[in-house]
Design a protein around this motif. Structure first.
Motif, PDB file in Angstrom:
ATOM      1  N   LYS A   1      13.256  23.889  46.764  1.00 40.89           N
ATOM      2  CA  LYS A   1      13.214  24.611  48.233  1.00 40.89           C
ATOM      3  C   LYS A   1      13.668  23.628  49.184  1.00 40.89           C
ATOM      4  O   LYS A   1      13.142  22.474  49.632  1.00 40.89           O
ATOM      5  CB  LYS A   1      11.965  25.013  48.235  1.00 40.89           C
ATOM      6  CG  LYS A   1      11.363  25.910  47.164  1.00 40.89           C
ATOM      7  CD  LYS A   1      12.100  27.114  47.011  1.00 40.89           C
ATOM      8  CE  LYS A   1      11.624  28.245  45.894  1.00 40.89           C
ATOM      9  NZ  LYS A   1      11.589  27.629  44.618  1.00 40.89           N
TER      10      LYS A   1
ATOM     11  N   GLY B   1       4.947  21.793  40.703  1.00 45.53           N
ATOM     12  CA  GLY B   1       5.439  21.646  42.120  1.00 45.53           C
ATOM     13  C   GLY B   1       5.721  19.988  42.329  1.00 45.53           C
ATOM     14  O   GLY B   1       6.402  19.712  43.367  1.00 45.53           O
TER      15      GLY B   1
ATOM     16  N   ASN C   1       9.385  21.567  46.281  1.00 40.30           N
ATOM     17  CA  ASN C   1       9.272  22.510  47.077  1.00 40.30           C
ATOM     18  C   ASN C   1       9.536  22.315  48.728  1.00 40.30           C
ATOM     19  O   ASN C   1       9.769  23.135  49.633  1.00 40.30           O
ATOM     20  CB  ASN C   1       7.853  23.154  47.221  1.00 40.30           C
ATOM     21  CG  ASN C   1       7.386  23.841  45.722  1.00 40.30           C
ATOM     22  OD1 ASN C   1       8.319  24.300  45.168  1.00 40.30           O
ATOM     23  ND2 ASN C   1       6.070  23.678  45.390  1.00 40.30           N
TER      24      ASN C   1
END
Length: 278
Positions: free
Chosen positions: A38, A87, A108
């Motif tokens: 991300k 994550g 992320n």
């Protein structure tokens, strides 16, 4: 207290087993790819940089550092759960204490910067420091450099910079052929066509020669493939060149020539002296 210690020991055992799988060369394969990273601000250029690292996806890379007082294992995964921690892009495992992994950076919150033969991958939003760097969140920087001789080199710890008030980071580096620029051919289109033509001609000559000699049983110049055709072709080419390039007209009109008067034969003079009376 015993129950708490047992739960803590069980959690540490799970993470230790995960690291052992990594050290044995068993990567943790998931369905993730670079698209799972991300970006704080979506950017086509950063996505393009991440796509260069696609061959490194679904693999864990680890390194162990030891000192007299500390022994840590660092695990890195590209856009995936490092050591199975959800994550986490980079984690730190304490080999001497039964504690949970410390998340150094999260995929992320990823930033990707690329050059011609290198990529810098930055994972932010890790676990907060306990007493360093104003208790800010940890950050991992992974520098991936070009090395055409290896798919993915070993991960190395370069620096842990935590002796400052802000912007502390962990710096890692590794080599990989994934970030190497493509080698462009130095041959032009004409050169490639010429090479192909020469190869085809060689195949034609060698194959035809062997066929004429071994199958047909030809001898001498007749071993040359399609000998009769090439002889006729050569003659026709020579005639055409002679017709086009030479200035002399092959069919010249006969030049005018004057009529040559042939000398008249003188008739012998008739003598009639014998007819006169004596």
């Amino acid at each position: 207290m015993k129950v708490a210690h047992s739960q803590s020991g069980g959690s540490f055992l799970v993470w230790t087993l995960a690291v052992q799988l990594v050290l044995c060369g068993s990567g943790v394969y998931t369905s993730d790819s670079t698209k799972n990273c991300k970006l704080p601000a979506e950017s086509d250029s950063e996505r393009k940089v991440l796509s260069r690292l696609e061959p490194l996806a679904h693999k864990n890379f680890s390194v162990v550092t030891k000192t007299e007082k500390e022994s840590y294992t660092y695990v890195f995964q590209l856009c995936g759960d490092a050591a199975g921690v959800p994550g986490a892009g980079v984690v730190q495992l304490d080999s001497k204490q039964e504690s949970k992994p410390i998340v150094i950076g999260s995929y992320n919150s990823t930033q990707a910067i690329g050059g011609s033969d290198w990529v810098m991958l930055i994972y932010r939003n890790g676990d907060t420091y306990d007493a360093h760097c104003s208790k800010e969140k940890r950050k991992a920087i992974v520098m991936i450099s070009c090395d055409r001789n290896m798919d993915a080199g070993p991960l190395e710890v370069v620096l842990e910079d935590r002796d400052r008030e802000q912007d502390c980071f962990y710096l890692f580096e590794m080599d990989s052929s994934a970030v190497c620029p493509l080698i462009q051919s130095k041959l032009s289109t004409g050169s490639i066509i010429l090479i192909i033509a020469i190869c085809l001609l060689a195949v034609y000559l060698i194959g035809g020669f062997l066929y004429q000699r071994l199958i047909v049983g030809a001898k001498g110049m007749e071993q040359f493939p399609n000998y009769a055709f090439w002889v006729e072709f050569g003659n026709l080419t020579a005639d055409g060149c002679d017709f086009v390039c030479r200035s002399r007209n092959r069919d010249e009109a006969p030049a005018y020539r004057g009529v040559v008067a042939e000398p008249l034969e003188e008739e012998p003079e008739e003598r009639d002296d014998h007819l006169l009376p004596m």
